[in-house]
Write a protein that holds these residues in place. Structure first.
Motif, PDB file in Angstrom:
ATOM      1  N   UNK A   1       0.817  -1.200   0.000  1.00  0.00           N
ATOM      2  CA  UNK A   1       0.000   0.000   0.000  1.00  0.00           C
ATOM      3  C   UNK A   1       0.860   1.262   0.000  1.00  0.00           C
ATOM      4  N   UNK A   2       0.295   2.322  -0.556  1.00  0.00           N
ATOM      5  CA  UNK A   2       0.907   3.630  -0.405  1.00  0.00           C
ATOM      6  C   UNK A   2       0.841   4.013   1.070  1.00  0.00           C
ATOM      7  N   UNK A   3       1.834   4.769   1.518  1.00  0.00           N
ATOM      8  CA  UNK A   3       1.877   5.173   2.927  1.00  0.00           C
ATOM      9  C   UNK A   3       0.609   5.916   3.341  1.00  0.00           C
ATOM     10  N   UNK A   4       0.047   6.690   2.419  1.00  0.00           N
ATOM     11  CA  UNK A   4      -1.103   7.533   2.744  1.00  0.00           C
ATOM     12  C   UNK A   4      -2.372   6.732   3.047  1.00  0.00           C
ATOM     13  N   UNK A   5      -2.413   5.464   2.635  1.00  0.00           N
ATOM     14  CA  UNK A   5      -3.631   4.663   2.856  1.00  0.00           C
ATOM     15  C   UNK A   5      -3.368   3.443   3.733  1.00  0.00           C
ATOM     16  N   UNK A   6      -2.118   3.235   4.101  1.00  0.00           N
ATOM     17  CA  UNK A   6      -1.758   2.084   4.929  1.00  0.00           C
ATOM     18  C   UNK A   6      -2.622   2.036   6.172  1.00  0.00           C
ATOM     19  N   UNK A   7      -3.130   0.880   6.495  1.00  0.00           N
ATOM     20  CA  UNK A   7      -3.963   0.616   7.686  1.00  0.00           C
ATOM     21  C   UNK A   7      -5.388   1.150   7.556  1.00  0.00           C
ATOM     22  N   UNK A   8      -5.706   1.808   6.469  1.00  0.00           N
ATOM     23  CA  UNK A   8      -7.087   2.266   6.240  1.00  0.00           C
ATOM     24  C   UNK A   8      -7.750   1.545   5.072  1.00  0.00           C
ATOM     25  N   UNK A   9      -6.975   1.214   4.063  1.00  0.00           N
ATOM     26  CA  UNK A   9      -7.496   0.560   2.863  1.00  0.00           C
ATOM     27  C   UNK A   9      -7.049  -0.896   2.829  1.00  0.00           C
ATOM     28  N   UNK A  10      -7.901  -1.741   2.232  1.00  0.00           N
ATOM     29  CA  UNK A  10      -7.555  -3.151   2.045  1.00  0.00           C
ATOM     30  C   UNK A  10      -7.888  -3.563   0.626  1.00  0.00           C
ATOM     31  N   UNK A  11      -6.895  -4.054  -0.082  1.00  0.00           N
ATOM     32  CA  UNK A  11      -7.100  -4.560  -1.434  1.00  0.00           C
ATOM     33  C   UNK A  11      -7.277  -6.069  -1.368  1.00  0.00           C
ATOM     34  N   UNK A  12      -8.193  -6.579  -2.176  1.00  0.00           N
ATOM     35  CA  UNK A  12      -8.409  -8.029  -2.229  1.00  0.00           C
ATOM     36  C   UNK A  12      -8.864  -8.402  -3.635  1.00  0.00           C
ATOM     37  N   UNK A  13      -8.829  -9.674  -3.926  1.00  0.00           N
ATOM     38  CA  UNK A  13      -9.248 -10.136  -5.245  1.00  0.00           C
ATOM     39  C   UNK A  13      -9.926 -11.483  -5.123  1.00  0.00           C
ATOM     40  N   UNK A  14     -10.857 -11.707  -6.041  1.00  0.00           N
ATOM     41  CA  UNK A  14     -11.526 -12.997  -6.152  1.00  0.00           C
ATOM     42  C   UNK A  14     -11.192 -13.509  -7.549  1.00  0.00           C
ATOM     43  N   UNK A  15     -10.211 -14.376  -7.637  1.00  0.00           N
ATOM     44  CA  UNK A  15      -9.750 -14.838  -8.946  1.00  0.00           C
ATOM     45  C   UNK A  15     -10.820 -15.632  -9.690  1.00  0.00           C
TER      46      UNK A  15
END
Length: 112
Positions: free
Chosen positions: A57-71
């Motif tokens: 993650x970019x530092x500005x969003x660390x601990x606030x945003x979560x990326x995930x994927x459903x392949x």
């Protein structure tokens, strides 16, 4: 060529949450990323996830945003919590490091 369609943006108050989705028209075998572009600014990378699920993650969003994927569903997500006005922008998804054609993006506006 895979086509990408982003959705889930909207207007939210500071401190609120949103979940963005990115639907791909075909199977994706590469890492995937979320980018955002604020008004008058260059597009910046927000988060990246490998096919195996390793994230960064970019530092500005660390601990606030979560990326995930459903392949299985060819879908990428971005869960955004504790949103700030500076998170405002158009959010795009794409493959990494070689991008597909860019989708239309989804607008996120954080304002009271």
């Amino acid at each position: 060529q895979v086509h990408l369609v982003e959705s889930g943006g909207g207007l939210v108050q500071p401190g609120g949450s949103l979940r963005l989705s990115c639907a791909a028209s075909g199977s994706i075998f590469s890492a995937m990323t979320w980018y955002r572009q604020a008004p008058g600014a260059q597009r910046e990378l927000v988060a990246v996830i490998t096919k195996g699920g390793i994230t960064n993650y970019a530092d500005s969003v660390q601990a606030r945003f979560t990326i995930s994927r459903d392949n299985a569903k060819n879908t990428l997500y971005l869960h955004m919590n504790r949103l700030k006005p500076e998170d405002t922008g158009v959010y795009y998804c794409n493959s990494y490091p070689i991008p597909y054609n860019w989708g239309q993006g989804t607008q996120v506006t954080v304002s009271s």
